[in-house]
Design a protein around this motif. Structure first.
Motif, PDB file in Angstrom:
ATOM      1  N   ASP A  41       0.831  -1.212   0.000  1.00  9.34           N
ATOM      2  CA  ASP A  41       0.000   0.000   0.000  1.00  9.34           C
ATOM      3  C   ASP A  41       0.860   1.254   0.000  1.00  9.34           C
ATOM      4  OD1 ASP A  41      -2.241  -1.617   0.075  1.00  9.34           O
ATOM      5  OD2 ASP A  41      -2.477  -1.475   2.246  1.00  9.34           O
ATOM      6  N   VAL A  42       1.995   1.189   0.691  1.00  8.23           N
ATOM      7  CA  VAL A  42       2.921   2.328   0.698  1.00  8.23           C
ATOM      8  C   VAL A  42       3.442   2.602  -0.710  1.00  8.23           C
ATOM      9  CG1 VAL A  42       5.182   3.106   1.552  1.00  8.23           C
ATOM     10  CG2 VAL A  42       3.594   1.952   3.103  1.00  8.23           C
ATOM     11  N   LEU A  43       3.619   1.530  -1.497  1.00 11.65           N
ATOM     12  CA  LEU A  43       4.166   1.663  -2.849  1.00 11.65           C
ATOM     13  C   LEU A  43       3.093   1.765  -3.927  1.00 11.65           C
ATOM     14  CD1 LEU A  43       7.123  -0.906  -2.696  1.00 11.65           C
ATOM     15  CD2 LEU A  43       7.110   1.520  -2.094  1.00 11.65           C
ATOM     16  N   ALA A  50       1.335  11.041  -4.052  1.00 21.09           N
ATOM     17  CA  ALA A  50       1.162  12.068  -3.019  1.00 21.09           C
ATOM     18  C   ALA A  50       2.479  12.316  -2.284  1.00 21.09           C
ATOM     19  CB  ALA A  50       0.070  11.635  -2.041  1.00 21.09           C
ATOM     20  N   ARG A  51       3.220  11.255  -2.036  1.00 20.07           N
ATOM     21  CA  ARG A  51       4.495  11.393  -1.334  1.00 20.07           C
ATOM     22  C   ARG A  51       5.506  12.150  -2.184  1.00 20.07           C
ATOM     23  NH1 ARG A  51       6.248   6.639   2.467  1.00 20.07           N
ATOM     24  NH2 ARG A  51       7.999   7.567   3.595  1.00 20.07           N
ATOM     25  N   PHE A  52       5.594  11.799  -3.452  1.00 15.65           N
ATOM     26  CA  PHE A  52       6.500  12.515  -4.351  1.00 15.65           C
ATOM     27  C   PHE A  52       6.166  14.004  -4.381  1.00 15.65           C
ATOM     28  CE2 PHE A  52       6.812   8.437  -7.110  1.00 15.65           C
ATOM     29  CZ  PHE A  52       7.752   7.901  -6.258  1.00 15.65           C
ATOM     30  N   LEU A 109       6.568  -6.125   5.894  1.00 17.58           N
ATOM     31  CA  LEU A 109       7.009  -4.752   6.116  1.00 17.58           C
ATOM     32  C   LEU A 109       5.834  -3.788   6.200  1.00 17.58           C
ATOM     33  CD1 LEU A 109       9.926  -3.688   6.324  1.00 17.58           C
ATOM     34  CD2 LEU A 109       9.784  -3.058   3.911  1.00 17.58           C
ATOM     35  N   LEU A 110       5.997  -2.783   7.068  1.00 23.30           N
ATOM     36  CA  LEU A 110       5.008  -1.717   7.243  1.00 23.30           C
ATOM     37  C   LEU A 110       5.722  -0.372   7.207  1.00 23.30           C
ATOM     38  CD1 LEU A 110       3.219  -3.224  10.377  1.00 23.30           C
ATOM     39  CD2 LEU A 110       2.352  -3.326   8.032  1.00 23.30           C
ATOM     40  N   ALA A 111       4.994   0.669   6.862  1.00 17.45           N
ATOM     41  CA  ALA A 111       5.546   2.026   6.906  1.00 17.45           C
ATOM     42  C   ALA A 111       4.419   3.024   6.763  1.00 17.45           C
ATOM     43  CB  ALA A 111       6.582   2.245   5.801  1.00 17.45           C
ATOM     44  N   SER A 112       4.686   4.246   7.196  1.00 16.40           N
ATOM     45  CA  SER A 112       3.741   5.332   6.929  1.00 16.40           C
ATOM     46  C   SER A 112       3.724   5.606   5.434  1.00 16.40           C
ATOM     47  CB  SER A 112       4.155   6.594   7.680  1.00 16.40           C
ATOM     48  OG  SER A 112       4.095   6.402   9.076  1.00 16.40           O
ATOM     49  N   PRO A 113       2.565   5.872   4.868  1.00 18.31           N
ATOM     50  CA  PRO A 113       2.489   6.132   3.439  1.00 18.31           C
ATOM     51  C   PRO A 113       2.766   7.583   3.074  1.00 18.31           C
ATOM     52  CG  PRO A 113       0.291   6.117   4.354  1.00 18.31           C
ATOM     53  CD  PRO A 113       1.230   5.810   5.496  1.00 18.31           C
ATOM     54  N   GLY A 117       5.913  10.555   8.058  1.00 13.29           N
ATOM     55  CA  GLY A 117       4.876   9.882   8.822  1.00 13.29           C
ATOM     56  C   GLY A 117       5.414   9.381  10.152  1.00 13.29           C
ATOM     57  N   THR A 118       4.540   8.812  10.959  1.00 11.82           N
ATOM     58  CA  THR A 118       4.928   8.408  12.310  1.00 11.82           C
ATOM     59  C   THR A 118       5.740   7.116  12.333  1.00 11.82           C
ATOM     60  OG1 THR A 118       2.819   7.252  12.584  1.00 11.82           O
ATOM     61  CG2 THR A 118       2.917   9.545  13.321  1.00 11.82           C
ATOM     62  N   VAL A 119       5.669   6.329  11.259  1.00  6.37           N
ATOM     63  CA  VAL A 119       6.392   5.052  11.209  1.00  6.37           C
ATOM     64  C   VAL A 119       7.231   5.010   9.932  1.00  6.37           C
ATOM     65  CG1 VAL A 119       6.196   2.528  11.207  1.00  6.37           C
ATOM     66  CG2 VAL A 119       4.539   3.907  12.483  1.00  6.37           C
ATOM     67  N   PRO A 120       8.483   5.491   9.994  1.00  2.00           N
ATOM     68  CA  PRO A 120       9.327   5.439   8.793  1.00  2.00           C
ATOM     69  C   PRO A 120       9.502   4.022   8.261  1.00  2.00           C
ATOM     70  CG  PRO A 120      10.286   6.893  10.438  1.00  2.00           C
ATOM     71  CD  PRO A 120       9.160   6.185  11.107  1.00  2.00           C
ATOM     72  N   LEU A 121       9.612   3.040   9.172  1.00  2.00           N
ATOM     73  CA  LEU A 121       9.719   1.631   8.784  1.00  2.00           C
ATOM     74  C   LEU A 121       9.329   0.786   9.988  1.00  2.00           C
ATOM     75  CD1 LEU A 121      10.719   0.223   6.119  1.00  2.00           C
ATOM     76  CD2 LEU A 121      12.794  -0.336   7.366  1.00  2.00           C
ATOM     77  N   GLY A 122       8.610  -0.302   9.725  1.00  2.00           N
ATOM     78  CA  GLY A 122       8.191  -1.153  10.823  1.00  2.00           C
ATOM     79  C   GLY A 122       7.859  -2.558  10.354  1.00  2.00           C
TER      80      GLY A 122
END
Length: 269
Positions: A41-43, A50-52, A109-113, A117-122
């Motif tokens: 989902d992050v990718l 939106a991130r770009f 893997l998880l991360a803020s989208p 965000g609050t979770v750079p990597l998790g």
């Protein structure tokens, strides 16, 4: 994948990563109510676009430019190299210091989208991962779960959604590996030999090697080449991160363009 001793290694690794800070941070698991999403989902295109745009706007504002005057590929490159640096840093730090590689595969893997965000990597399960007893084994695991999986997905998504050449992104990823080894070796000098040994094993992987490799510094102009451990090695990438398109930012020392334009290299970048 895990047993009791491995679980102990996992807990030690997570505590050790927390002590390193910066790109070594791993939320395992992310705190309740965080904005962390699965890697896929992050990718996904909407989140990446939106991130770009957010990073492009932040970079433009930082340099006092209208957003439309900043090359969008600079923002794509910045997003991708930041996420790649986190993947490498966590993998290197946990493997070198604790004999453990968290499951950094794309399914775990998880991360803020969003940018900042609050979770750079998790990861959802802090005990899911791989106990590795030597550096060749660590390199093999990292190739499987990072190089061929989560990192490959990152490069592919940024190339497609960001309309940026894969060569730029592949060289970003390999340069980020060398940067991660450099930071880890400086932070834990007693483990510098192991950090660089693991980095060299990974640089020997054909996929990683597409992004660059070690060369003899004597073959390069002064000030060109990314610093490595030994005086007879310097890192040179196969592509350019395009950050030179930012005002006041010259070429990076490890840039593929740097040998032909040494006068444009900005020391320390």
């Amino acid at each position: 994948m895990t047993d009791a001793p491995a679980g102990a290694r996992a807990r030690e690794a997570l505590a050790g990563l927390t002590g390193l800070g910066g790109f070594f941070s791993l939320a395992a698991p992310p705190p309740p109510g965080s904005d962390a999403l699965p890697w896929a989902d992050v990718l996904a295109a909407p989140a990446l676009e939106a991130r770009f745009h957010a990073v492009r706007r932040a970079l433009a504002e930082g340099d006092g430019l209208p957003v439309d005057e900043l090359d969008p590929k600079v923002a794509v490159s910045a997003v991708q190299v930041g996420l790649a640096s986190r993947l490498w840093s966590v993998a290197l730090g946990s493997a070198v210091l604790h004999g453990w590689v968290p499951d950094l595969g794309s399914a775990s893997l998880l991360a803020s989208p969003v940018h900042r965000g609050t979770v750079p990597l998790g990861v959802a399960d802090p005990l899911r991962g791989y106990a590795v007893d030597d550096l060749p084994e660590a390199a093999s695991v990292i190739r499987d779960v990072v190089v061929d999986d989560s990192l490959a997905a990152l490069v592919s998504a940024c190339a497609s959604v960001g309309r940026t050449p894969a060569r730029v992104l592949t060289s970003n990823a390999t340069s980020a590996l060398v940067g991660g080894a450099r930071v880890l070796a400086a932070a834990r000098p007693e483990h510098a030999d192991r950090a660089w040994e693991l980095a060299r094993l990974l640089l020997a992987d054909p996929v990683v090697a597409r992004g660059g490799g070690a060369v003899d510094p004597a073959s390069l102009p002064e000030g060109v080449g990314g610093a490595m451990q030994r005086p007879d090695e310097a890192f040179l990438r196969s592509g350019c991160c395009v950050f030179y398109r930012l005002p006041g930012h010259g070429l990076c020392p490890d840039c593929v363009l740097a040998p032909g334009r040494p006068e444009q290299v900005t020391p320390g970048h």
